[in-house]
Design a protein around this motif. Structure first.
Motif, mmCIF file in Angstrom:
data_model
loop_
_atom_site.group_PDB
_atom_site.id
_atom_site.type_symbol
_atom_site.label_atom_id
_atom_site.label_comp_id
_atom_site.label_asym_id
_atom_site.label_seq_id
_atom_site.Cartn_x
_atom_site.Cartn_y
_atom_site.Cartn_z
ATOM 1 N N THR A 12 0.837 -1.201 0.000
ATOM 2 C CA THR A 12 0.000 0.000 0.000
ATOM 3 C C THR A 12 0.871 1.250 0.000
ATOM 4 O O THR A 12 0.626 2.199 -0.762
ATOM 5 C CB THR A 12 -0.938 0.009 1.217
ATOM 6 N N ARG A 13 1.897 1.261 0.831
ATOM 7 C CA ARG A 13 2.812 2.409 0.885
ATOM 8 C C ARG A 13 3.537 2.584 -0.449
ATOM 9 O O ARG A 13 3.650 3.691 -0.964
ATOM 10 C CB ARG A 13 3.817 2.239 2.031
ATOM 11 N N THR A 14 4.005 1.485 -1.015
ATOM 12 C CA THR A 14 4.699 1.546 -2.300
ATOM 13 C C THR A 14 3.771 2.059 -3.397
ATOM 14 O O THR A 14 4.165 2.898 -4.219
ATOM 15 C CB THR A 14 5.241 0.158 -2.677
ATOM 16 N N THR A 15 2.540 1.599 -3.409
ATOM 17 C CA THR A 15 1.563 2.057 -4.394
ATOM 18 C C THR A 15 1.300 3.547 -4.248
ATOM 19 O O THR A 15 1.228 4.277 -5.243
ATOM 20 C CB THR A 15 0.246 1.278 -4.252
ATOM 21 N N ASP A 16 1.176 4.037 -3.028
ATOM 22 C CA ASP A 16 0.966 5.467 -2.793
ATOM 23 C C ASP A 16 2.159 6.288 -3.266
ATOM 24 O O ASP A 16 1.989 7.346 -3.886
ATOM 25 C CB ASP A 16 0.701 5.732 -1.308
ATOM 26 N N GLU A 17 3.357 5.805 -2.985
ATOM 27 C CA GLU A 17 4.559 6.515 -3.425
ATOM 28 C C GLU A 17 4.639 6.567 -4.946
ATOM 29 O O GLU A 17 4.957 7.612 -5.529
ATOM 30 C CB GLU A 17 5.814 5.843 -2.853
ATOM 31 N N LEU A 18 4.354 5.454 -5.591
ATOM 32 C CA LEU A 18 4.384 5.412 -7.051
ATOM 33 C C LEU A 18 3.311 6.316 -7.657
ATOM 34 O O LEU A 18 3.538 6.976 -8.674
ATOM 35 C CB LEU A 18 4.221 3.981 -7.548
ATOM 36 N N SER A 19 2.169 6.375 -7.023
ATOM 37 C CA SER A 19 1.104 7.248 -7.496
ATOM 38 C C SER A 19 1.536 8.710 -7.435
ATOM 39 O O SER A 19 1.274 9.486 -8.361
ATOM 40 C CB SER A 19 -0.157 7.032 -6.657
ATOM 41 N N ASP A 20 2.202 9.095 -6.345
ATOM 42 C CA ASP A 20 2.713 10.461 -6.214
ATOM 43 C C ASP A 20 3.753 10.764 -7.287
ATOM 44 O O ASP A 20 3.765 11.849 -7.873
ATOM 45 C CB ASP A 20 3.322 10.671 -4.829
ATOM 46 N N ILE A 21 4.625 9.808 -7.558
ATOM 47 C CA ILE A 21 5.658 9.993 -8.574
ATOM 48 C C ILE A 21 5.023 10.174 -9.949
ATOM 49 O O ILE A 21 5.399 11.073 -10.709
ATOM 50 C CB ILE A 21 6.640 8.800 -8.571
ATOM 51 N N VAL A 22 4.044 9.360 -10.266
ATOM 52 C CA VAL A 22 3.372 9.461 -11.564
ATOM 53 C C VAL A 22 2.668 10.809 -11.696
ATOM 54 O O VAL A 22 2.708 11.447 -12.755
ATOM 55 C CB VAL A 22 2.383 8.287 -11.764
ATOM 56 N N ALA A 23 2.046 11.274 -10.629
ATOM 57 C CA ALA A 23 1.360 12.570 -10.667
ATOM 58 C C ALA A 23 2.362 13.701 -10.921
ATOM 59 O O ALA A 23 2.099 14.605 -11.717
ATOM 60 C CB ALA A 23 0.608 12.800 -9.355
ATOM 61 N N ARG A 24 3.520 13.663 -10.253
ATOM 62 C CA ARG A 24 4.554 14.679 -10.479
ATOM 63 C C ARG A 24 5.077 14.616 -11.908
ATOM 64 O O ARG A 24 5.294 15.647 -12.558
ATOM 65 C CB ARG A 24 5.708 14.509 -9.491
ATOM 66 N N GLN A 25 5.275 13.413 -12.417
ATOM 67 C CA GLN A 25 5.762 13.262 -13.784
ATOM 68 C C GLN A 25 4.741 13.785 -14.790
ATOM 69 O O GLN A 25 5.111 14.401 -15.788
ATOM 70 C CB GLN A 25 6.092 11.798 -14.075
ATOM 71 N N GLU A 26 3.482 13.557 -14.528
ATOM 72 C CA GLU A 26 2.443 14.052 -15.428
ATOM 73 C C GLU A 26 2.469 15.579 -15.487
ATOM 74 O O GLU A 26 2.392 16.173 -16.567
ATOM 75 C CB GLU A 26 1.073 13.571 -14.957
ATOM 76 N N THR A 27 2.633 16.214 -14.340
ATOM 77 C CA THR A 27 2.713 17.673 -14.287
ATOM 78 C C THR A 27 3.940 18.168 -15.040
ATOM 79 O O THR A 27 3.868 19.129 -15.816
ATOM 80 C CB THR A 27 2.766 18.144 -12.816
ATOM 81 N N GLU A 28 5.069 17.522 -14.817
ATOM 82 C CA GLU A 28 6.302 17.930 -15.480
ATOM 83 C C GLU A 28 6.225 17.729 -16.991
ATOM 84 O O GLU A 28 6.662 18.585 -17.762
ATOM 85 C CB GLU A 28 7.489 17.165 -14.903
ATOM 86 N N ILE A 29 5.651 16.629 -17.431
ATOM 87 C CA ILE A 29 5.505 16.370 -18.862
ATOM 88 C C ILE A 29 4.604 17.427 -19.495
ATOM 89 O O ILE A 29 4.897 17.930 -20.588
ATOM 90 C CB ILE A 29 4.970 14.950 -19.115
ATOM 91 N N ALA A 30 3.528 17.794 -18.823
ATOM 92 C CA ALA A 30 2.632 18.824 -19.354
ATOM 93 C C ALA A 30 3.369 20.157 -19.481
ATOM 94 O O ALA A 30 3.226 20.864 -20.485
ATOM 95 C CB ALA A 30 1.408 18.966 -18.460
ATOM 96 N N MET A 31 4.170 20.506 -18.472
ATOM 97 C CA MET A 31 4.930 21.752 -18.503
ATOM 98 C C MET A 31 5.951 21.730 -19.644
ATOM 99 O O MET A 31 6.073 22.701 -20.402
ATOM 100 C CB MET A 31 5.650 21.981 -17.174
ATOM 101 N N LEU A 32 6.675 20.633 -19.781
ATOM 102 C CA LEU A 32 7.685 20.526 -20.838
ATOM 103 C C LEU A 32 7.048 20.532 -22.226
ATOM 104 O O LEU A 32 7.584 21.133 -23.159
ATOM 105 C CB LEU A 32 8.523 19.262 -20.632
ATOM 106 N N THR A 33 5.906 19.898 -22.358
ATOM 107 C CA THR A 33 5.192 19.909 -23.632
ATOM 108 C C THR A 33 4.793 21.326 -23.998
ATOM 109 O O THR A 33 4.939 21.744 -25.157
ATOM 110 C CB THR A 33 3.943 19.000 -23.552
ATOM 111 N N ARG A 34 4.327 22.078 -23.028
ATOM 112 C CA ARG A 34 3.939 23.472 -23.283
ATOM 113 C C ARG A 34 5.164 24.301 -23.677
ATOM 114 O O ARG A 34 5.092 25.120 -24.589
ATOM 115 C CB ARG A 34 3.271 24.063 -22.033
ATOM 116 N N ARG A 35 6.281 24.092 -23.013
ATOM 117 C CA ARG A 35 7.501 24.832 -23.358
ATOM 118 C C ARG A 35 7.958 24.520 -24.779
ATOM 119 O O ARG A 35 8.347 25.415 -25.525
ATOM 120 C CB ARG A 35 8.630 24.501 -22.377
ATOM 121 N N VAL A 36 7.903 23.252 -25.156
ATOM 122 C CA VAL A 36 8.300 22.874 -26.510
ATOM 123 C C VAL A 36 7.363 23.530 -27.523
ATOM 124 O O VAL A 36 7.800 24.047 -28.551
ATOM 125 C CB VAL A 36 8.311 21.335 -26.680
#
Length: 64
Positions: A12-36
């Motif tokens: 459960t803890r590992t799943t929560d951590e991975l979920s947080d990582i994926v959410a951060r990556q999604e935000t970063e990918i959206a930002m980088l896509t906009r910059r490009v």
């Protein structure tokens, strides 16, 4: 039974951590896509103006 509960807690803890990582990556990918996209638009505008700018890569060094 206690061993299974520990494993479930760990998973459960590992799943929560991975979920947080994926959410951060999604935000970063959206930002980088906009910059490009902004860079592509800026380059398209620059090319459309056909301004006679010197590309530094094509310029001869001063010692030539």
């Amino acid at each position: 039974m206690e061993k299974l509960e520990e494993q479930i807690a760990h998973l459960t803890r590992t799943t929560d951590e991975l979920s947080d990582i994926v959410a951060r990556q999604e935000t970063e990918i959206a930002m980088l896509t906009r910059r490009v996209q902004l860079l592509l638009e800026r380059e398209a505008e620059r090319e459309a103006t056909n301004s006679p700018q010197v590309v530094l890569g094509d310029e001869r060094p001063p010692h030539w």
